[in-house]
Write a protein that holds these residues in place. Sequence first.
Motif, PDB file in Angstrom:
ATOM      1  N   ARG A 197      -5.218  -1.456  -2.834  1.00 44.76           N
ATOM      2  CA  ARG A 197      -5.501  -0.071  -3.231  1.00 44.76           C
ATOM      3  C   ARG A 197      -6.370   0.632  -2.185  1.00 44.76           C
ATOM      4  O   ARG A 197      -6.157   1.818  -1.882  1.00 44.76           O
ATOM      5  CB  ARG A 197      -6.187  -0.050  -4.601  1.00 44.76           C
ATOM      6  CG  ARG A 197      -5.246  -0.350  -5.762  1.00 44.76           C
ATOM      7  CD  ARG A 197      -5.906  -0.030  -7.094  1.00 44.76           C
ATOM      8  NE  ARG A 197      -7.003  -0.932  -7.381  1.00 44.76           N
ATOM      9  CZ  ARG A 197      -6.853  -2.081  -8.043  1.00 44.76           C
ATOM     10  NH1 ARG A 197      -5.654  -2.455  -8.461  1.00 44.76           N
ATOM     11  NH2 ARG A 197      -7.902  -2.856  -8.289  1.00 44.76           N
ATOM     12  N   ASP A 198      -7.347  -0.093  -1.629  1.00 41.97           N
ATOM     13  CA  ASP A 198      -8.189   0.501  -0.581  1.00 41.97           C
ATOM     14  C   ASP A 198      -7.348   0.868   0.636  1.00 41.97           C
ATOM     15  O   ASP A 198      -7.547   1.938   1.241  1.00 41.97           O
ATOM     16  CB  ASP A 198      -9.296  -0.482  -0.179  1.00 41.97           C
ATOM     17  CG  ASP A 198     -10.311  -0.700  -1.297  1.00 41.97           C
ATOM     18  OD1 ASP A 198     -10.371   0.151  -2.214  1.00 41.97           O
ATOM     19  OD2 ASP A 198     -11.028  -1.720  -1.256  1.00 41.97           O
ATOM     20  N   SER A 199      -6.422  -0.013   0.992  1.00 37.29           N
ATOM     21  CA  SER A 199      -5.545   0.266   2.132  1.00 37.29           C
ATOM     22  C   SER A 199      -4.659   1.470   1.860  1.00 37.29           C
ATOM     23  O   SER A 199      -4.415   2.293   2.752  1.00 37.29           O
ATOM     24  CB  SER A 199      -4.683  -0.968   2.439  1.00 37.29           C
ATOM     25  OG  SER A 199      -5.488  -2.072   2.815  1.00 37.29           O
ATOM     26  N   GLU A 200      -4.173   1.580   0.640  1.00 37.05           N
ATOM     27  CA  GLU A 200      -3.347   2.733   0.278  1.00 37.05           C
ATOM     28  C   GLU A 200      -4.152   4.033   0.336  1.00 37.05           C
ATOM     29  O   GLU A 200      -3.641   5.074   0.764  1.00 37.05           O
ATOM     30  CB  GLU A 200      -2.753   2.529  -1.118  1.00 37.05           C
ATOM     31  CG  GLU A 200      -1.663   1.460  -1.172  1.00 37.05           C
ATOM     32  CD  GLU A 200      -1.152   1.229  -2.573  1.00 37.05           C
ATOM     33  OE1 GLU A 200      -1.915   1.490  -3.525  1.00 37.05           O
ATOM     34  OE2 GLU A 200       0.010   0.789  -2.721  1.00 37.05           O
ATOM     35  N   ASN A 201      -5.412   3.969  -0.093  1.00 34.72           N
ATOM     36  CA  ASN A 201      -6.264   5.155  -0.012  1.00 34.72           C
ATOM     37  C   ASN A 201      -6.479   5.584   1.437  1.00 34.72           C
ATOM     38  O   ASN A 201      -6.429   6.779   1.763  1.00 34.72           O
ATOM     39  CB  ASN A 201      -7.619   4.889  -0.679  1.00 34.72           C
ATOM     40  CG  ASN A 201      -7.508   4.748  -2.193  1.00 34.72           C
ATOM     41  OD1 ASN A 201      -6.591   5.291  -2.800  1.00 34.72           O
ATOM     42  ND2 ASN A 201      -8.430   4.025  -2.799  1.00 34.72           N
ATOM     43  N   GLN A 202      -6.719   4.606   2.310  1.00 32.52           N
ATOM     44  CA  GLN A 202      -6.883   4.914   3.726  1.00 32.52           C
ATOM     45  C   GLN A 202      -5.593   5.472   4.312  1.00 32.52           C
ATOM     46  O   GLN A 202      -5.617   6.392   5.149  1.00 32.52           O
ATOM     47  CB  GLN A 202      -7.306   3.654   4.493  1.00 32.52           C
ATOM     48  CG  GLN A 202      -8.702   3.160   4.171  1.00 32.52           C
ATOM     49  CD  GLN A 202      -9.773   4.192   4.521  1.00 32.52           C
ATOM     50  OE1 GLN A 202      -9.670   4.899   5.533  1.00 32.52           O
ATOM     51  NE2 GLN A 202     -10.798   4.307   3.682  1.00 32.52           N
ATOM     52  N   GLN A 246      -7.299  -4.944  -5.263  1.00 32.30           N
ATOM     53  CA  GLN A 246      -8.240  -3.889  -4.888  1.00 32.30           C
ATOM     54  C   GLN A 246      -8.159  -3.597  -3.397  1.00 32.30           C
ATOM     55  O   GLN A 246      -8.232  -2.431  -2.969  1.00 32.30           O
ATOM     56  CB  GLN A 246      -9.669  -4.286  -5.274  1.00 32.30           C
ATOM     57  CG  GLN A 246     -10.704  -3.209  -4.996  1.00 32.30           C
ATOM     58  CD  GLN A 246     -10.405  -1.915  -5.728  1.00 32.30           C
ATOM     59  OE1 GLN A 246     -10.132  -1.901  -6.910  1.00 32.30           O
ATOM     60  NE2 GLN A 246     -10.438  -0.806  -5.006  1.00 32.30           N
ATOM     61  N   GLU A 247      -8.016  -4.639  -2.595  1.00 30.76           N
ATOM     62  CA  GLU A 247      -7.894  -4.442  -1.150  1.00 30.76           C
ATOM     63  C   GLU A 247      -6.627  -3.655  -0.815  1.00 30.76           C
ATOM     64  O   GLU A 247      -6.632  -2.818   0.103  1.00 30.76           O
ATOM     65  CB  GLU A 247      -7.891  -5.798  -0.439  1.00 30.76           C
ATOM     66  CG  GLU A 247      -9.252  -6.485  -0.469  1.00 30.76           C
ATOM     67  CD  GLU A 247      -9.211  -7.883   0.085  1.00 30.76           C
ATOM     68  OE1 GLU A 247     -10.275  -8.421   0.439  1.00 30.76           O
ATOM     69  OE2 GLU A 247      -8.098  -8.463   0.167  1.00 30.76           O
ATOM     70  N   LYS A 294      -5.298   9.049   3.337  1.00 29.85           N
ATOM     71  CA  LYS A 294      -6.196   9.870   4.154  1.00 29.85           C
ATOM     72  C   LYS A 294      -5.597  10.113   5.543  1.00 29.85           C
ATOM     73  O   LYS A 294      -5.709  11.217   6.095  1.00 29.85           O
ATOM     74  CB  LYS A 294      -7.561   9.198   4.279  1.00 29.85           C
ATOM     75  CG  LYS A 294      -8.361   9.170   2.989  1.00 29.85           C
ATOM     76  CD  LYS A 294      -9.710   8.482   3.188  1.00 29.85           C
ATOM     77  CE  LYS A 294     -10.513   8.465   1.885  1.00 29.85           C
ATOM     78  NZ  LYS A 294     -11.826   7.781   2.057  1.00 29.85           N
TER      79      LYS A 294
END
Length: 231
Positions: A34-39, A31-32, A42
């Motif tokens: 995936r969060d980094s990939e989302n950032q 999940q972390e 952006k």
Amino acid sequence: MLSKIMTALRGGATEAGQTVVDSQALRILDQEIRDSENQLNKSKTELTRLMAQRQLNTDKVRTLEGKIAELEKSAEAALDKGEEALAVEVAERIVALQDELDAERAIVDEYAGSIESLRGAIRGTENQLRQLKQQVSVVKATESAQKAQSAVAARHSGQNSSMGSAMESLERIKERQQLSAAQMKAADEMAAEENGSTLDARLKAAGIGASERKADDVLARLKARKGTAQE
């Protein structure tokens, strides 16, 4: 005392929370990532916006540069014709456009700096994510291997337990069979004693009573009789 109890409760809650985190470590790590990939996505979107905005301001710079060049030609033409006042008016217009041009160039330079900085951050994040994913792949492979080893060890332990239980059952069966055999032998001995066969066997072994005829004795007797008849 109450303070110590509260401290103990907080410690227990921390340990319980850490246990949950440890048990879900890989899921949390995924999940972390995936969060980094989302950032990262952006940041790439923001980079695209900055580049587009820089392009718009660059176009303004070129337009202003074109206008200034035209006005400079107009001012020169006015001077050639002796139109000093007109030339001054054109020059004032050139000054105003030059100030605007300088401001636009400064904005373009700021965009260029932001774009370069953001590009560097994106490249660094991409490299970190790539390395992190590689390490996660190794960790997951190790986790799977360890789970498989644990399962094998558990099955082996269960097999050893089952094998030990089977051996115990086999020994109990053998003991029961030996007991049954001993009981049947004792019953045969008791029956023999009751019908006298045991006593006859003991007398025969002692050489008392009727003896068993042997083939050698019969042959010896026949030979002796034949010899007497020839005489």
